[in-house]
Scaffold this motif. Structure first.
Motif, mmCIF file in Angstrom:
data_model
loop_
_atom_site.group_PDB
_atom_site.id
_atom_site.type_symbol
_atom_site.label_atom_id
_atom_site.label_comp_id
_atom_site.label_asym_id
_atom_site.label_seq_id
_atom_site.Cartn_x
_atom_site.Cartn_y
_atom_site.Cartn_z
ATOM 1 N N UNK A 36 47.570 69.510 -10.527
ATOM 2 C CA UNK A 36 47.897 68.893 -11.645
ATOM 3 C C UNK A 36 46.977 67.761 -12.301
ATOM 4 N N UNK A 37 46.665 67.077 -11.417
ATOM 5 C CA UNK A 37 45.678 66.127 -11.786
ATOM 6 C C UNK A 37 44.345 66.554 -12.295
ATOM 7 N N UNK A 38 43.677 67.821 -11.622
ATOM 8 C CA UNK A 38 42.633 68.486 -12.024
ATOM 9 C C UNK A 38 42.748 68.866 -13.444
ATOM 10 N N UNK A 39 43.956 69.740 -13.606
ATOM 11 C CA UNK A 39 44.516 70.422 -14.791
ATOM 12 C C UNK A 39 44.444 69.450 -15.818
ATOM 13 N N UNK A 40 44.851 68.145 -15.636
ATOM 14 C CA UNK A 40 45.155 67.124 -16.782
ATOM 15 C C UNK A 40 43.810 66.730 -17.258
ATOM 16 N N UNK A 41 42.687 66.641 -16.541
ATOM 17 C CA UNK A 41 41.613 65.861 -16.911
ATOM 18 C C UNK A 41 42.062 64.295 -16.948
ATOM 19 N N UNK A 42 41.450 63.850 -18.372
ATOM 20 C CA UNK A 42 41.482 62.413 -18.532
ATOM 21 C C UNK A 42 42.959 62.012 -18.800
ATOM 22 N N UNK A 43 44.128 62.815 -19.025
ATOM 23 C CA UNK A 43 45.396 62.799 -19.449
ATOM 24 C C UNK A 43 46.177 62.333 -18.155
ATOM 25 N N UNK A 44 46.728 60.997 -18.203
ATOM 26 C CA UNK A 44 47.390 60.170 -17.181
ATOM 27 C C UNK A 44 48.560 61.143 -16.504
ATOM 28 N N UNK A 45 48.941 61.063 -15.411
ATOM 29 C CA UNK A 45 49.936 61.909 -14.871
ATOM 30 C C UNK A 45 50.770 60.975 -13.873
ATOM 31 N N UNK A 46 52.132 61.317 -13.730
ATOM 32 C CA UNK A 46 53.016 60.506 -13.016
ATOM 33 C C UNK A 46 53.729 61.634 -12.211
ATOM 34 N N UNK A 47 53.019 61.768 -10.871
ATOM 35 C CA UNK A 47 53.694 63.072 -10.352
ATOM 36 C C UNK A 47 54.713 62.679 -9.322
ATOM 37 N N UNK A 48 55.620 63.071 -9.142
ATOM 38 C CA UNK A 48 56.867 62.469 -8.317
ATOM 39 C C UNK A 48 57.814 63.307 -7.730
ATOM 40 N N UNK A 49 58.336 63.142 -6.725
ATOM 41 C CA UNK A 49 59.397 64.092 -5.966
ATOM 42 C C UNK A 49 60.691 63.405 -5.461
ATOM 43 N N UNK A 50 61.715 63.794 -5.582
ATOM 44 C CA UNK A 50 62.885 63.001 -4.784
ATOM 45 C C UNK A 50 64.132 64.005 -4.675
ATOM 46 N N UNK A 51 64.697 63.896 -3.462
ATOM 47 C CA UNK A 51 65.872 64.381 -2.905
ATOM 48 C C UNK A 51 67.084 64.004 -3.808
ATOM 49 N N UNK A 52 67.169 63.047 -4.493
ATOM 50 C CA UNK A 52 68.192 62.280 -5.126
ATOM 51 C C UNK A 52 68.261 62.625 -6.806
ATOM 52 N N UNK A 53 69.711 63.025 -7.012
ATOM 53 C CA UNK A 53 69.904 63.197 -8.352
ATOM 54 C C UNK A 53 69.752 61.900 -9.092
ATOM 55 N N UNK A 54 70.243 60.887 -8.579
ATOM 56 C CA UNK A 54 70.230 59.744 -9.254
ATOM 57 C C UNK A 54 68.764 59.086 -9.779
#
Ligand code: CA2
Length: 149
Positions: A36-54
């Motif tokens: 994802x970071x490679x595909x985004x290039x200079x575009x900033x990315x917040x990449x996250x994972x959670x097991x919680x709905x909240x």
């Protein structure tokens, strides 16, 4: 510089590459993030994972204030969470719903997505390659929006 793209991943996706490779492939979530970071290039990315709905909902709220676009693989919350749908309804930018597998070829309980009701686009069945494709598509959507304003 535009605000970051939020790439949000729901429950069990932290196990990617470690279980059921015949459905979800062998690529780990850390490798997906790098793609994802490679595909985004200079575009900033917040990449996250959670097991919680909240937590997932709290991150959508954060994206409403600080994000330009959302790419979301809500995993099982796709099919169950009206609360997630309500949160996504408040997001003013493009939303791409992403599934690694083609949910429509699978069991009936994977066929009805609440998230699709608000998604700009849905990507399913391209394996983990779908993430890089989604980031490219999101960059294009954001460029078009910027050109229109
Ligand atoms: O295909 C997808 O990306 C899904 O969103 C994945 C969800 C499933 O509930 C959706 O129907 C489709 C399940 C994620 C389970 O995550 C695993 C990851 C690695 C190994 C086993 C499960």
């Amino acid at each position: 510089m535009t605000k970051p793209i939020y790439i949000l991943n729901g429950p069990n996706l932290n196990r990617l590459g470690k279980r059921e490779p015949e459905i979800y492939g062998k690529t780990t979530l850390a490798e997906v993030e790098a793609i994802c970071r490679e595909a985004a290039g200079p575009q900033a990315v917040e990449f996250r994972q959670t097991n919680s709905e909240t937590q997932l909902i709290d991150w959508v709220h954060e994206a409403i204030d600080e994000g330009s676009g959302i790419i979301i693989n809500p995993a099982a919350y796709t099919f169950t969470s009206l609360a997630l749908l309500d949160a996504l309804k408040m997001f003013p930018g493009p939303i791409i719903e992403l599934h690694i597998s083609n949910i429509h070829r699978r069991e009936a309980y994977y066929h009805h997505s609440y998230v699709s009701k608000v998604a700009t686009s849905v990507i399913a069945g391209l394996g983990t390659d779908g993430y890089g494709i989604a980031v490219g598509a999101m960059n294009d959507l954001l460029k078009k929006r910027k050109a229109e304003t």
